[in-house]
Design a protein around this motif. Structure first.
Motif, short mmCIF file in Angstrom:
data_model
loop_
_atom_site.label_atom_id
_atom_site.label_comp_id
_atom_site.label_asym_id
_atom_site.label_seq_id
_atom_site.Cartn_x
_atom_site.Cartn_y
_atom_site.Cartn_z
N LEU A 98 77.90 -27.53 38.54
CA LEU A 98 78.53 -26.89 37.40
C LEU A 98 79.93 -26.46 37.83
CD1 LEU A 98 78.55 -25.46 34.61
CD2 LEU A 98 77.53 -23.48 35.77
N VAL A 99 80.93 -26.79 37.01
CA VAL A 99 82.31 -26.39 37.27
C VAL A 99 82.67 -25.32 36.24
CG1 VAL A 99 84.69 -27.14 37.51
CG2 VAL A 99 82.84 -28.70 38.13
N ASN A 100 82.77 -24.09 36.68
CA ASN A 100 83.07 -23.01 35.74
C ASN A 100 84.53 -23.01 35.32
OD1 ASN A 100 80.41 -21.29 35.84
ND2 ASN A 100 80.85 -21.83 37.96
N ASP A 101 85.42 -23.39 36.23
CA ASP A 101 86.84 -23.53 35.91
C ASP A 101 87.13 -25.01 35.72
OD1 ASP A 101 89.58 -23.72 35.79
OD2 ASP A 101 89.97 -22.42 37.52
N PRO A 102 87.43 -25.45 34.49
CA PRO A 102 87.63 -26.89 34.23
C PRO A 102 88.69 -27.53 35.11
CG PRO A 102 87.55 -25.66 32.17
CD PRO A 102 87.59 -24.64 33.28
N GLY A 112 83.66 -35.59 46.64
CA GLY A 112 82.41 -36.30 46.84
C GLY A 112 81.22 -35.85 46.04
N VAL A 113 81.39 -34.89 45.11
CA VAL A 113 80.26 -34.48 44.27
C VAL A 113 79.95 -35.62 43.30
CG1 VAL A 113 79.46 -32.80 42.57
CG2 VAL A 113 80.91 -32.06 44.47
N SER A 114 78.68 -36.00 43.20
CA SER A 114 78.30 -37.14 42.36
C SER A 114 78.68 -36.91 40.90
CB SER A 114 76.79 -37.42 42.47
OG SER A 114 76.41 -37.65 43.80
N VAL A 115 78.29 -35.75 40.37
CA VAL A 115 78.59 -35.41 38.99
C VAL A 115 79.05 -33.96 38.94
CG1 VAL A 115 77.67 -35.12 36.66
CG2 VAL A 115 76.88 -37.03 38.07
N ALA A 116 80.25 -33.74 38.41
CA ALA A 116 80.75 -32.39 38.19
C ALA A 116 80.97 -32.22 36.70
CB ALA A 116 82.07 -32.18 38.95
N GLU A 135 74.47 -30.78 15.32
CA GLU A 135 74.49 -32.22 15.14
C GLU A 135 74.57 -32.96 16.48
OE1 GLU A 135 76.20 -30.32 12.91
OE2 GLU A 135 74.85 -30.76 11.25
N VAL A 136 75.07 -32.30 17.51
CA VAL A 136 75.14 -32.91 18.83
C VAL A 136 73.94 -32.42 19.62
CG1 VAL A 136 76.54 -33.24 20.90
CG2 VAL A 136 77.65 -32.95 18.69
N VAL A 137 72.90 -33.24 19.67
CA VAL A 137 71.64 -32.82 20.27
C VAL A 137 71.77 -32.77 21.78
CG1 VAL A 137 69.18 -33.30 20.41
CG2 VAL A 137 70.43 -33.87 18.33
N ASN A 138 72.32 -33.82 22.37
CA ASN A 138 72.50 -33.88 23.82
C ASN A 138 73.88 -34.41 24.12
OD1 ASN A 138 69.76 -33.18 24.67
ND2 ASN A 138 69.18 -35.12 23.76
N LEU A 139 74.51 -33.85 25.12
CA LEU A 139 75.83 -34.31 25.54
C LEU A 139 75.83 -34.34 27.06
CD1 LEU A 139 78.71 -35.06 24.55
CD2 LEU A 139 79.30 -32.66 24.84
N LEU A 140 76.06 -35.52 27.65
CA LEU A 140 75.91 -35.67 29.10
C LEU A 140 77.03 -36.53 29.67
CD1 LEU A 140 74.15 -35.33 31.69
CD2 LEU A 140 73.04 -37.48 31.04
N PRO A 141 77.84 -35.97 30.58
CA PRO A 141 78.81 -36.80 31.28
C PRO A 141 78.13 -37.53 32.44
CG PRO A 141 79.08 -34.51 31.93
CD PRO A 141 77.95 -34.54 30.93
N VAL A 142 78.39 -38.81 32.60
CA VAL A 142 77.81 -39.59 33.69
C VAL A 142 78.92 -40.35 34.40
CG1 VAL A 142 75.56 -39.83 32.55
CG2 VAL A 142 77.32 -41.55 32.17
N ALA A 143 78.55 -41.02 35.50
CA ALA A 143 79.52 -41.81 36.28
C ALA A 143 80.72 -40.95 36.65
CB ALA A 143 79.94 -43.06 35.53
N GLN A 144 80.45 -39.75 37.18
CA GLN A 144 81.49 -38.81 37.59
C GLN A 144 82.40 -38.45 36.43
OE1 GLN A 144 83.46 -40.41 41.05
NE2 GLN A 144 81.68 -40.13 42.34
#
Length: 221
Positions: A98-102, A112-116, A135-144
């Motif tokens: 989890l990145v608290n500061d964007p 080197g974090v796989s997913v931030a 309306e947005v049930v799931n939102l997921l960033p992938v591939a870094q």
């Protein structure tokens, strides 16, 4: 299949529940002693009290056998250290932070974090596009973070309802990967039309996400 989660609060509780329902073995590390006690009573999972950025505690949690380590504390520096230790010292194949500061998101990727993932960035995108969270049930960033996968609930009156795949003007870098209709999942083709109540799986690059969301959900929901 073991997954180590470092952090506390309701988010960790629900994450652990999801992993348990899917047959994984979550191990939680939390610095709050009272929270550890509550979680140990509420979940059929190992709960360890302490600092998840300490190698000895990660070792005790079974990081060497873990498929993934998730660091979701409110401190970015701790999340980064946890992920780096997990990958470099224990050989964990997948780390998520989890990145608290964007502004730190790109730094995490470079280190080197796989997913931030930044909840602030995700929420800002939704607000910018005037999309209702229901309306947005799931939102997921992938591939870094290079790809966003989201599940959208369509309702009558939206510009995409009643239109076929051919008629949709989705921007380059986005596509509808699946349509869920009454529990049946299909991969849509050109003549297939979207209906009220459909749940669609939108796959897009971050740059295309906003225009694709406007195309499917309209400027206002």
């Amino acid at each position: 299949m073991k997954v180590v989660i470092v952090g506390g609060g309701k988010a960790v509780y629900f994450l652990a529940k999801v992993f348990l329902s899917k047959g994984y073995q979550p191990v939680i590390i939390d610095q709050d002693g009272e929270e550890c006690l509550r979680l140990s009573h509420q979940l059929k999972a190992m709960v360890l009290h302490g600092d998840g950025s300490r190698p000895a505690l990660l070792e005790e949690a079974g990081a060497r056998e873990a498929l993934a380590v998730l660091a979701v504390t409110p401190r970015d520096q701790d999340n980064l250290v946890v992920c780096q230790l997990a990958a470099r010292m224990f050989g964990v194949p997948r780390t998520l932070a989890l990145v608290n500061d964007p502004e730190n998101q790109e730094v995490f990727h470079r280190l080197g974090v796989s997913v931030a993932f930044s909840t602030t960035h995700i929420m800002a995108t939704l607000i910018e596009q005037q999309a209702g969270l229901e309306e947005v049930v799931n939102l997921l960033p992938v591939a870094q973070g290079k790809v966003i996968v989201s599940e959208l609930l369509l309702r009558q009156g939206l510009p995409s309802v009643g239109r076929s795949m051919q008629e949709l003007d989705l921007p380059a870098g986005s596509l509808i990967g699946a349509v869920i209709r009454e529990e049946a999942v299909t991969v849509p083709r050109g003549p297939d039309r979207l209906r009220d109540g459909d749940r669609v799986l939108l796959i897009s690059t971050p740059e295309s996400y906003g225009p694709a969301l406007r195309c499917l959900m309209g400027k206002e929901i």
